[in-house]
Design a protein around this motif. Structure first.
Motif, PDB file in Angstrom:
ATOM      1  N   LEU A  79      12.722  -6.485   8.596  1.00  0.00           N
ATOM      2  CA  LEU A  79      11.711  -6.075   7.764  1.00  0.00           C
ATOM      3  C   LEU A  79      10.814  -7.604   7.579  1.00  0.00           C
ATOM      4  O   LEU A  79      11.103  -8.672   7.819  1.00  0.00           O
ATOM      5  CB  LEU A  79      12.424  -5.963   6.247  1.00  0.00           C
ATOM      6  N   PRO A  80       9.610  -7.316   7.475  1.00  0.00           N
ATOM      7  CA  PRO A  80       8.378  -8.393   7.472  1.00  0.00           C
ATOM      8  C   PRO A  80       8.946  -9.396   6.390  1.00  0.00           C
ATOM      9  O   PRO A  80       9.184  -9.095   5.082  1.00  0.00           O
ATOM     10  CB  PRO A  80       7.320  -7.670   6.897  1.00  0.00           C
ATOM     11  N   ALA A  81       8.722 -10.564   6.441  1.00  0.00           N
ATOM     12  CA  ALA A  81       9.294 -11.820   5.649  1.00  0.00           C
ATOM     13  C   ALA A  81       8.480 -11.976   4.483  1.00  0.00           C
ATOM     14  O   ALA A  81       7.078 -11.743   4.708  1.00  0.00           O
ATOM     15  CB  ALA A  81       9.304 -13.159   6.656  1.00  0.00           C
ATOM     16  N   GLY A  82       8.898 -12.101   3.464  1.00  0.00           N
ATOM     17  CA  GLY A  82       8.076 -12.260   2.042  1.00  0.00           C
ATOM     18  C   GLY A  82       7.552 -10.830   1.700  1.00  0.00           C
ATOM     19  O   GLY A  82       6.515 -11.164   0.756  1.00  0.00           O
ATOM     20  N   LYS A  83       7.861  -9.962   2.124  1.00  0.00           N
ATOM     21  CA  LYS A  83       7.132  -8.742   1.716  1.00  0.00           C
ATOM     22  C   LYS A  83       8.611  -7.534   1.109  1.00  0.00           C
ATOM     23  O   LYS A  83       9.440  -7.789   1.404  1.00  0.00           O
ATOM     24  CB  LYS A  83       6.724  -7.725   3.049  1.00  0.00           C
ATOM     25  N   ARG A  84       7.957  -6.796   0.375  1.00  0.00           N
ATOM     26  CA  ARG A  84       8.648  -5.697  -0.091  1.00  0.00           C
ATOM     27  C   ARG A  84       8.175  -4.482   0.396  1.00  0.00           C
ATOM     28  O   ARG A  84       7.046  -4.320   0.301  1.00  0.00           O
ATOM     29  CB  ARG A  84       8.754  -5.644  -1.853  1.00  0.00           C
ATOM     30  N   VAL A  85       9.081  -3.605   0.649  1.00  0.00           N
ATOM     31  CA  VAL A  85       8.773  -2.509   1.626  1.00  0.00           C
ATOM     32  C   VAL A  85       9.216  -1.240   0.785  1.00  0.00           C
ATOM     33  O   VAL A  85      10.431  -1.008   0.469  1.00  0.00           O
ATOM     34  CB  VAL A  85       9.118  -2.264   2.932  1.00  0.00           C
ATOM     35  N   SER A  86       8.415  -0.196   0.620  1.00  0.00           N
ATOM     36  CA  SER A  86       8.969   1.026  -0.091  1.00  0.00           C
ATOM     37  C   SER A  86       8.077   2.143   0.322  1.00  0.00           C
ATOM     38  O   SER A  86       7.264   2.203   1.022  1.00  0.00           O
ATOM     39  CB  SER A  86       8.886   0.834  -1.456  1.00  0.00           C
ATOM     40  N   LEU A  87       8.977   3.323  -0.083  1.00  0.00           N
ATOM     41  CA  LEU A  87       8.195   4.533   0.249  1.00  0.00           C
ATOM     42  C   LEU A  87       8.053   5.302  -1.105  1.00  0.00           C
ATOM     43  O   LEU A  87       8.883   5.416  -2.065  1.00  0.00           O
ATOM     44  CB  LEU A  87       8.998   5.704   1.238  1.00  0.00           C
ATOM     45  N   ALA A  88       6.693   5.877  -1.150  1.00  0.00           N
ATOM     46  CA  ALA A  88       6.482   6.453  -2.509  1.00  0.00           C
ATOM     47  C   ALA A  88       6.246   8.036  -2.048  1.00  0.00           C
ATOM     48  O   ALA A  88       5.637   8.467  -1.120  1.00  0.00           O
ATOM     49  CB  ALA A  88       5.034   6.045  -3.234  1.00  0.00           C
ATOM     50  N   VAL A  89       7.027   8.908  -2.837  1.00  0.00           N
ATOM     51  CA  VAL A  89       7.008  10.165  -2.478  1.00  0.00           C
ATOM     52  C   VAL A  89       5.834  10.482  -3.471  1.00  0.00           C
ATOM     53  O   VAL A  89       5.678  11.029  -4.584  1.00  0.00           O
ATOM     54  CB  VAL A  89       8.259  10.876  -2.915  1.00  0.00           C
ATOM     55  N   LEU A  90       4.866  11.592  -2.634  1.00  0.00           N
ATOM     56  CA  LEU A  90       3.524  11.918  -3.172  1.00  0.00           C
ATOM     57  C   LEU A  90       3.776  13.327  -3.538  1.00  0.00           C
ATOM     58  O   LEU A  90       3.079  13.962  -4.378  1.00  0.00           O
ATOM     59  CB  LEU A  90       2.497  11.684  -2.077  1.00  0.00           C
ATOM     60  N   SER A  91       4.640  14.108  -2.776  1.00  0.00           N
ATOM     61  CA  SER A  91       4.881  15.450  -2.922  1.00  0.00           C
ATOM     62  C   SER A  91       6.303  16.208  -2.565  1.00  0.00           C
ATOM     63  O   SER A  91       6.886  15.100  -1.583  1.00  0.00           O
ATOM     64  CB  SER A  91       3.839  16.546  -2.169  1.00  0.00           C
ATOM     65  N   GLY A  92       6.674  16.944  -3.026  1.00  0.00           N
ATOM     66  CA  GLY A  92       8.219  17.499  -2.522  1.00  0.00           C
ATOM     67  C   GLY A  92       9.189  17.248  -3.661  1.00  0.00           C
ATOM     68  O   GLY A  92       8.785  16.896  -5.019  1.00  0.00           O
ATOM     69  N   ARG A  94      11.271  14.910  -4.700  1.00  0.00           N
ATOM     70  CA  ARG A  94      11.366  13.928  -5.142  1.00  0.00           C
ATOM     71  C   ARG A  94       9.972  13.247  -5.715  1.00  0.00           C
ATOM     72  O   ARG A  94      10.002  11.950  -5.730  1.00  0.00           O
ATOM     73  CB  ARG A  94      12.188  12.935  -4.175  1.00  0.00           C
ATOM     74  N   GLN A  95       9.158  14.151  -6.018  1.00  0.00           N
ATOM     75  CA  GLN A  95       7.643  13.474  -6.227  1.00  0.00           C
ATOM     76  C   GLN A  95       7.795  12.409  -7.281  1.00  0.00           C
ATOM     77  O   GLN A  95       8.657  12.837  -8.196  1.00  0.00           O
ATOM     78  CB  GLN A  95       6.837  14.753  -6.547  1.00  0.00           C
ATOM     79  N   GLY A  96       7.099  11.496  -6.988  1.00  0.00           N
ATOM     80  CA  GLY A  96       6.982  10.356  -7.941  1.00  0.00           C
ATOM     81  C   GLY A  96       8.133   9.282  -7.830  1.00  0.00           C
ATOM     82  O   GLY A  96       7.887   8.077  -8.339  1.00  0.00           O
ATOM     83  N   ASP A  97       8.994   9.523  -7.044  1.00  0.00           N
ATOM     84  CA  ASP A  97      10.165   8.446  -6.815  1.00  0.00           C
ATOM     85  C   ASP A  97       9.482   7.366  -5.717  1.00  0.00           C
ATOM     86  O   ASP A  97       8.730   7.578  -5.066  1.00  0.00           O
ATOM     87  CB  ASP A  97      11.255   9.048  -6.010  1.00  0.00           C
ATOM     88  N   VAL A  98      10.007   6.246  -6.050  1.00  0.00           N
ATOM     89  CA  VAL A  98       9.786   4.951  -5.274  1.00  0.00           C
ATOM     90  C   VAL A  98      10.972   4.386  -4.528  1.00  0.00           C
ATOM     91  O   VAL A  98      11.750   4.233  -5.352  1.00  0.00           O
ATOM     92  CB  VAL A  98       8.732   4.028  -5.817  1.00  0.00           C
ATOM     93  N   ILE A  99      11.037   4.633  -3.401  1.00  0.00           N
ATOM     94  CA  ILE A  99      12.292   4.317  -2.724  1.00  0.00           C
ATOM     95  C   ILE A  99      12.268   2.974  -1.973  1.00  0.00           C
ATOM     96  O   ILE A  99      11.586   2.919  -1.035  1.00  0.00           O
ATOM     97  CB  ILE A  99      12.808   5.396  -1.572  1.00  0.00           C
TER      98      ILE A  99
END
Length: 182
Positions: A79-92, A94-99
């Protein structure tokens, strides 16, 4: 000789190797090993992993694991150093979840399978797609899903992603979010 990586689309030069009929090169962006051959020198043989040279070719071998060899690899898979990576669920469902994404290869799929991140989406395969990090960039890779993976509503086998890239798996629309760590 200019070529384009079939995984991430990165364009790079394949250095001529004298009169070599076949050549390989690792993509500097994602590490995928691309195999090309000169159709004028090597007749069609059905040999796995080679095709006549075409800059838009989809022929390639799967990328080597980072610990398999250092040859041709510019950076370890991480994963990129010094970064936080996540997926935001826009529809479906789990809408609204940040993974949060915590692994350099994260499999995405329907509930009940072996995927790292699972969605209650009947249009998604159990092992639908993977989000992979190599050479400092993200690639969405479809894993042979039945209904496909889409970026900008175009079906893709693999596609380079960046911060705020949207993609769709089944009915679920996701947004890749990359932020600085606090």
């Amino acid at each position: 000789m200019p070529i384009a990586c079939p995984s991430c689309g990165c364009s790079f030069e394949l250095a001529p190797e004298g009169t070599a009929a076949k050549a390989t090169a690792a993509c500097p962006a994602c590490g995928r090993v691309v195999v090309v051959r000169d159709a004028a020198v090597v007749p069609l043989s059905g040999e796995a992993g080679t095709v006549p040279f075409d800059p838009g070719t989809a022929a390639a071998l799967e990328p080597l694991e980072a610990d398999a060899t250092a040859v041709g690899m510019r950076a370890a898979v991480s994963l990129p150093a010094g970064k936080r990576v996540s997926l935001a669920v826009l529809s479906g469902a789990r809408q609204g979840d940040v993974i949060p994404i915590e692994k350099p290869r994260t499999m995405l799929g329907r509930s009940g399978g072996a995927a790292d991140v699972q969605f209650d989406d009947p249009e998604m395969s159990r092992s639908h797609a993977a989000l992979e990090w190599a050479g400092g960039g993200a690639v969405l890779r479809d894993l042979g899903s039945t209904n496909g993976s889409f970026v900008d509503e175009q079906r893709v086998d693999s596609h380079a992603l960046e911060d705020k890239s949207e993609f769709r798996l089944g009915y679920t629309r996701l947004l890749l979010v990359i932020t600085d760590r606090d």
